[in-house]
Scaffold this motif. Structure first.
Motif, PDB file in Angstrom:
ATOM      1  N   ALA A  33       1.008  -1.283   0.019  1.00 51.83           N
ATOM      2  CA  ALA A  33      -0.067  -0.009   0.052  1.00 51.83           C
ATOM      3  C   ALA A  33       0.889   1.273   0.180  1.00 51.83           C
ATOM      4  O   ALA A  33       0.577   1.843  -0.702  1.00 51.83           O
ATOM      5  CB  ALA A  33      -0.936   0.045   0.959  1.00 51.83           C
ATOM      6  N   GLU A  34       2.034   1.318   0.689  1.00 49.93           N
ATOM      7  CA  GLU A  34       2.853   2.397   0.561  1.00 49.93           C
ATOM      8  C   GLU A  34       3.524   2.630  -0.463  1.00 49.93           C
ATOM      9  O   GLU A  34       3.756   3.732  -1.084  1.00 49.93           O
ATOM     10  CB  GLU A  34       3.820   2.163   1.906  1.00 49.93           C
ATOM     11  CG  GLU A  34       3.318   2.227   3.287  1.00 49.93           C
ATOM     12  CD  GLU A  34       4.447   1.751   4.474  1.00 49.93           C
ATOM     13  OE1 GLU A  34       5.678   1.808   3.962  1.00 49.93           O
ATOM     14  OE2 GLU A  34       4.122   1.780   5.373  1.00 49.93           O
ATOM     15  N   ASP A  37       0.864   4.056  -2.952  1.00 45.32           N
ATOM     16  CA  ASP A  37       0.692   5.418  -2.539  1.00 45.32           C
ATOM     17  C   ASP A  37       1.754   6.153  -3.070  1.00 45.32           C
ATOM     18  O   ASP A  37       1.504   7.538  -3.767  1.00 45.32           O
ATOM     19  CB  ASP A  37       0.558   5.757  -1.075  1.00 45.32           C
ATOM     20  CG  ASP A  37      -0.609   5.158  -0.640  1.00 45.32           C
ATOM     21  OD1 ASP A  37      -1.750   4.797  -1.322  1.00 45.32           O
ATOM     22  OD2 ASP A  37      -0.783   4.991   0.887  1.00 45.32           O
ATOM     23  N   GLU A  40       1.476   6.468  -6.995  1.00 45.38           N
ATOM     24  CA  GLU A  40       0.339   7.534  -7.076  1.00 45.38           C
ATOM     25  C   GLU A  40       0.731   8.879  -7.053  1.00 45.38           C
ATOM     26  O   GLU A  40       0.658   9.843  -7.809  1.00 45.38           O
ATOM     27  CB  GLU A  40      -0.818   7.162  -6.646  1.00 45.38           C
ATOM     28  CG  GLU A  40      -1.513   5.904  -6.776  1.00 45.38           C
ATOM     29  CD  GLU A  40      -2.733   5.562  -6.086  1.00 45.38           C
ATOM     30  OE1 GLU A  40      -2.704   5.995  -4.639  1.00 45.38           O
ATOM     31  OE2 GLU A  40      -3.655   4.652  -6.327  1.00 45.38           O
ATOM     32  N   ARG A  41       1.464   9.292  -6.002  1.00 42.18           N
ATOM     33  CA  ARG A  41       2.017  10.405  -5.870  1.00 42.18           C
ATOM     34  C   ARG A  41       3.153  10.848  -6.713  1.00 42.18           C
ATOM     35  O   ARG A  41       2.968  12.117  -7.331  1.00 42.18           O
ATOM     36  CB  ARG A  41       2.756  10.623  -4.456  1.00 42.18           C
ATOM     37  CG  ARG A  41       1.952  10.798  -3.084  1.00 42.18           C
ATOM     38  CD  ARG A  41       2.654  11.131  -2.097  1.00 42.18           C
ATOM     39  NE  ARG A  41       3.796  10.192  -1.664  1.00 42.18           N
ATOM     40  CZ  ARG A  41       3.633   9.023  -0.800  1.00 42.18           C
ATOM     41  NH1 ARG A  41       2.320   8.772  -0.444  1.00 42.18           N
ATOM     42  NH2 ARG A  41       4.472   8.369  -0.692  1.00 42.18           N
TER      43      ARG A  41
END
Length: 80
Positions: A33-34, A37, A40-41
């Motif tokens: 998940a990290e 993320d 995505e950033r």
């Protein structure tokens, strides 16, 4: 029907395995998940940069059009 000592030992071993595996699986999901993320950033940042570059390109094209127009006018004036 009672559970034999062999069955109870097997159940305890299964519970022990689950107790080890579940936290490891949860950590792996957290790490995934990290990473997602972070990706995505990065994508959002790249999209912002792309929009900025498109805007700059549009401005440069407009400036080039104006320069060509001015050059043509000057050239026509020189021919008269």
């Amino acid at each position: 029907m009672g559970t034999t000592s062999h069955g109870r030992a097997r159940n305890r071993a299964l519970v022990a395995c689950c107790a080890v595996i579940l936290p490891v699986a949860a950590q792996a999901q957290d790490a995934s998940a990290e990473r997602i993320d972070a990706i995505e950033r990065k994508i959002r940042g790249m999209q912002t940069e792309l929009q900025r570059l498109k805007s700059e390109l549009g401005a440069a094209k407009e400036q080039a059009r104006q320069s060509r127009g001015e050059a043509q006018r000057v050239q026509q004036e020189l021919q008269w």
